[in-house]
Design a protein around this motif. Structure first.
Motif, PDB file in Angstrom:
ATOM      1  N   LEU A  96       0.835  -1.207   0.000  1.00 68.14           N
ATOM      2  CA  LEU A  96       0.000   0.000   0.000  1.00 68.14           C
ATOM      3  C   LEU A  96       0.866   1.253   0.000  1.00 68.14           C
ATOM      4  CD1 LEU A  96      -2.774  -0.999   2.579  1.00 68.14           C
ATOM      5  CD2 LEU A  96      -3.025  -0.782   0.096  1.00 68.14           C
ATOM      6  N   VAL A  99       2.738   1.544  -3.483  1.00 70.40           N
ATOM      7  CA  VAL A  99       1.940   1.893  -4.665  1.00 70.40           C
ATOM      8  C   VAL A  99       1.377   3.312  -4.570  1.00 70.40           C
ATOM      9  CG1 VAL A  99      -0.351   1.081  -3.908  1.00 70.40           C
ATOM     10  CG2 VAL A  99       0.315   0.899  -6.323  1.00 70.40           C
ATOM     11  N   VAL A 162      -7.707  -3.347  -2.463  1.00 73.88           N
ATOM     12  CA  VAL A 162      -7.515  -3.478  -3.903  1.00 73.88           C
ATOM     13  C   VAL A 162      -8.852  -3.436  -4.642  1.00 73.88           C
ATOM     14  CG1 VAL A 162      -6.724  -5.031  -5.734  1.00 73.88           C
ATOM     15  CG2 VAL A 162      -5.318  -4.702  -3.695  1.00 73.88           C
ATOM     16  N   LEU A 166      -8.569   0.912  -4.457  1.00 76.41           N
ATOM     17  CA  LEU A 166      -7.517   1.195  -5.434  1.00 76.41           C
ATOM     18  C   LEU A 166      -7.858   0.760  -6.856  1.00 76.41           C
ATOM     19  CD1 LEU A 166      -4.431   0.155  -3.269  1.00 76.41           C
ATOM     20  CD2 LEU A 166      -5.169   2.468  -3.815  1.00 76.41           C
ATOM     21  N   LYS A 167      -8.831  -0.094  -7.023  1.00 78.33           N
ATOM     22  CA  LYS A 167      -9.145  -0.599  -8.370  1.00 78.33           C
ATOM     23  C   LYS A 167      -9.813   0.480  -9.210  1.00 78.33           C
ATOM     24  CE  LYS A 167     -12.582  -3.447  -9.149  1.00 78.33           C
ATOM     25  NZ  LYS A 167     -13.415  -4.673  -9.153  1.00 78.33           N
ATOM     26  N   GLU A 175      -6.809  -5.148  -9.192  1.00 80.93           N
ATOM     27  CA  GLU A 175      -5.489  -4.544  -9.214  1.00 80.93           C
ATOM     28  C   GLU A 175      -5.624  -3.032  -9.222  1.00 80.93           C
ATOM     29  OE1 GLU A 175      -4.233  -6.396 -12.846  1.00 80.93           O
ATOM     30  OE2 GLU A 175      -4.698  -4.605 -14.023  1.00 80.93           O
ATOM     31  N   SER A 176      -4.555  -2.363  -8.843  1.00 81.53           N
ATOM     32  CA  SER A 176      -4.554  -0.904  -8.835  1.00 81.53           C
ATOM     33  C   SER A 176      -4.254  -0.379 -10.234  1.00 81.53           C
ATOM     34  CB  SER A 176      -3.499  -0.384  -7.859  1.00 81.53           C
ATOM     35  OG  SER A 176      -2.194  -0.627  -8.366  1.00 81.53           O
ATOM     36  N   GLU A 177      -4.198   0.930 -10.358  1.00 82.59           N
ATOM     37  CA  GLU A 177      -3.752   1.522 -11.617  1.00 82.59           C
ATOM     38  C   GLU A 177      -2.295   1.137 -11.883  1.00 82.59           C
ATOM     39  OE1 GLU A 177      -4.281   5.695 -11.857  1.00 82.59           O
ATOM     40  OE2 GLU A 177      -6.385   5.646 -11.258  1.00 82.59           O
ATOM     41  N   ARG A 273       2.157  -2.468 -10.522  1.00 85.36           N
ATOM     42  CA  ARG A 273       0.839  -2.157  -9.967  1.00 85.36           C
ATOM     43  C   ARG A 273       0.670  -3.023  -8.730  1.00 85.36           C
ATOM     44  NH1 ARG A 273       0.581  -5.751 -13.952  1.00 85.36           N
ATOM     45  NH2 ARG A 273      -0.865  -7.500 -13.878  1.00 85.36           N
TER      46      ARG A 273
END
Length: 376
Positions: A96, A99, A162, A166-167, A175-177, A273
């Motif tokens: 965290l 990212v 996530v 963050l998605k 997943e995140s960017e 990511r």
């Protein structure tokens, strides 16, 4: 008969692990033989897959980087008499911090994003280990139990973060960017074409710095001495004026920060990511790495390379010899962990007796006893 004496340091650090490792490979060879394959060919494939060409060696170093971080995390805690088995959770939540900083600074340069992400990942991972340390220091909750619990809490927290926070709205994948190129940790192939398409990156430089830093911390600082006193005898530590509770909390924080560096390697160096389960059990492998390396940075580096080679060489083995399945690779890895970790004392007693008989002092004692006249 006199009592056995401790092994010389070189034998304890090098010879004993080598014998345990040899036994593990012998038993693994029998397992390969039972399924009708040639164990010598299997070893040749593993060595070639791990070290024989640039891509394979790069993957070995990539895995070893994670294992160095988690192995050091276990070792630092162990020197203070603590057993931190929460490296998986600490590395996971550290993602965290990594990212968030990487996404915020991915329009600048990796020389800016990477150091700040290291600080953020270390802070989050350190906090995740500080809480179990505080619970043991102030409330008597055993750190083994609390770090296990925090692994599960971390897993649930990351699923929520996530998927719900963050998605991006434009994707269905958990997943995140994606981090822009400027914010990613450069991979070594950008500097050395030898490594081909392997994911090994500059995080390995952080791992090497961590090995040196931990060595200096433990054996060349006042804090490291206090840490070792606490691990050897908490009562003596308290009598000497050391605050055991303070040492426990600080040590666990350092341990968690080291585990958190796995997030730099994975999130910023490989995945680019934040994805679910990016740690992939590296925290638990770190326990075996620390045990096999005798909680010493040099031993941890060698053990991490060994396990990295087993991971990469095992994948090569599956490809070259289809008769050896993924489950058998796991069995081979488990045997190495069993003999070098849980059964590391298998040869200790025999070696202690052998060195005792070979020592000049023991020979003199034996001669004196044999030539002494019986009392009348």
């Amino acid at each position: 008969m006199s009592a056995s004496r401790p092994l010389p340091r070189w034998a304890d650090i090098a010879l004993l692990p080598a014998l345990n490792l040899l036994l593990a490979f012998l038993v693994s060879g029998l397992v390969v033989l039972l399924v009708g394959e040639n164990p010598f060919h299997a070893i040749q494939v593993i060595l070639y897959g791990a070290f024989g060409y640039g891509d394979g060696f790069g993957y070995t170093l990539y895995y070893a980087t994670n294992f160095i971080f988690t192995g050091l995390a276990v070792a630092v805690a162990a020197h203070a008499g603590l057993f931190n088995i929460g490296g998986d959770g600490q590395a996971y939540v550290a993602g965290l911090g990594a990212v968030v900083v990487a996404l915020a600074l991915d329009q600048t340069h990796w020389l800016i994003a990477m150091p700040l992400a290291v600080i953020a990942a270390g802070a989050v991972g350190g906090f995740w280990a500080f809480v179990p340390g505080w619970l043991q220091a102030k409330r008597g909750s055993h750190v083994v139990i609390t770090t296990i619990m925090f692994n599960f809490i971390a897993s649930a927290l990351m699923v929520y973060m996530v998927n719900r926070v963050l998605k991006p709205a434009s994707t269905m994948a958990p997943e995140s960017e994606t981090i822009e190129v400027a914010g990613r940790v450069p991979q070594l192939r950008q500097f050395f074409s030898f490594f081909g398409y392997s994911p090994v990156n500059l995080s390995i430089v952080i791992a090497i710095a961590a090995l040196i830093g931990v060595y200096i911390l433990i054996w060349h600082t006042k804090f490291g001495y206090a840490m070792r006193v606490l691990g050897a005898n908490p009562t003596a530590s308290r009598y000497a004026g050391i605050s055991n509770s303070k040492m426990i909390m600080i040590t666990m924080t350092i341990s968690g920060a080291l585990a958190g560096m796995v997030a730099i390697n994975e999130v910023m160096g490989v995945q680019n990511r934040l994805v679910l389960d990016f740690v992939a059990g590296a925290g638990f492998v770190g326990i075996a790495v620390a045990l096999m390396g005798r909680n010493h940075p040099i031993g941890i580096a060698l053990a991490a390379i060994l396990f990295g080679a087993l991971y990469q060489g095992g994948q090569e083995l599956q490809f070259v010899i289809p008769g050896i399945t993924r489950e058998m690779i796991v069995v081979i890895q488990a045997l190495v962990i069993l003999f070098t970790g849980a059964m590391e004392g298998l040869f200790r007693t025999s070696l202690e007796r052998a060195f005792m008989l070979l020592s000049p002092e023991q020979k003199s004692e034996a001669i004196a006893v044999s030539t002494a006249k019986p009392e009348s």
